[in-house]
Design a protein around this motif. Structure first.
Motif: not given
Length: 275
Positions: A122-129, A148-155, A177-180
């Protein structure tokens, strides 16, 4: 100008808000905590093992934005069971409804039918998912770097690991790839479908595979029509491929998975012998 991804995520957020009103986050968290421990998708996809086998993530997929209706899957559990018998390492279940025709009910049905790890696609954008995915038995979630921005991706990645799950972190460009890698992704997908045009550019995979974090499981995504496509991904470093359309439109998906695994293993052996 909005992309297809932007439009999909707008719909995902609307549907997510409706689910949150029906099932509060605290209730979802309790259901997730009551679940047995997640299965180890990292290991199932060859994480930490010597290269050799090509793993297949086989997808239950009814529709796509690029092709429209693909298959009338009346019994996703039966299809997933065929996938498992064919040698799939992970079952991917699309749960996005508007563009892909999926549902949480499909995830429930597949989880009850197979003994291998299940990916909630799915298209995960929130912790709830993520908590919701664990509550419904998923072992793996999809995180799309472009969404996702970097902070959201890491979180979100950290929460996934806290819940005992893994994440398939999807990339499309060198920067992604570098962000991942910076976020600590261990399973990294390269989707060779252009998010703006929806066209397939298979050569993107080879260009990005060399930038992967050391030890990552590399997954080839999109454009797998036959054994040659699987071999291409495997030859350029993939340890796994994610396949949906080619399986749901095939009369014998079990045999097709076996064919893909054989082609991938041969290509990996070729790659290793060249080094």
């Amino acid at each position: 100008m909005s992309t297809v991804l932007d439009e999909i995520i707008a719909g995902v957020r609307e549907d997510l808000a409706a689910r949150e009103r029906l099932v509060p986050a605290a209730e979802v968290a309790r259901a997730a905590a009551a679940r047995p421990a997640a299965l180890d998708a990292w290991a199932a996809l060859g994480g930490g093992a010597p290269a050799g086998d090509l793993r297949v993530i086989a997808e239950v997929k009814r529709r796509s934005p690029s092709k429209g209706a693909l298959a009338d899957i009346a019994d996703p559990a039966a299809l997933a069971a065929q996938y498992e018998r064919g040698g799939a390492s992970v079952i991917s279940v699309l749960t996005e409804q508007r563009r892909f025709g999926g549902s949480i009910e499909d995830l429930d049905a597949v989880r009850a039918a197979v003994s291998i790890p299940v990916l909630r696609k799915d298209f995960t954008v929130e912790e709830y998912q993520i908590t919701e995915a664990r509550a419904h038995g998923a072992d793996l979630v999809l995180l799309i770097v472009a969404a996702l921005d970097d902070a959201r991706l890491a979180g979100l990645l950290a929460l996934t690991h806290e819940l005992g799950m893994n994440a398939l972190v999807e990339t499309h460009t060198e920067e992604e790839v570098d962000r991942a890698a910076a976020a600590g992704a261990r399973i990294v997908g390269v989707n060779v479908r252009n998010l703006k045009t929806l066209e397939i550019h298979r050569d993107v995979f080879g260009a990005l595979a060399g930038r992967m974090p050391e030890g990552a499981v590399i997954v080839g995504e999109s454009g797998v029509r036959g054994p040659d496509d699987v071999a291409h991904f495997a030859r350029h470093g993939a340890g796994a491929v994610l396949v949906g359309e080619a399986l749901v439109t095939d009369g014998d998906p079990r045999a097709r998975i076996e064919e893909f695994k054989s082609a991938g293993a041969a290509a990996i052996a070729e790659r290793l012998s060249a080094h």
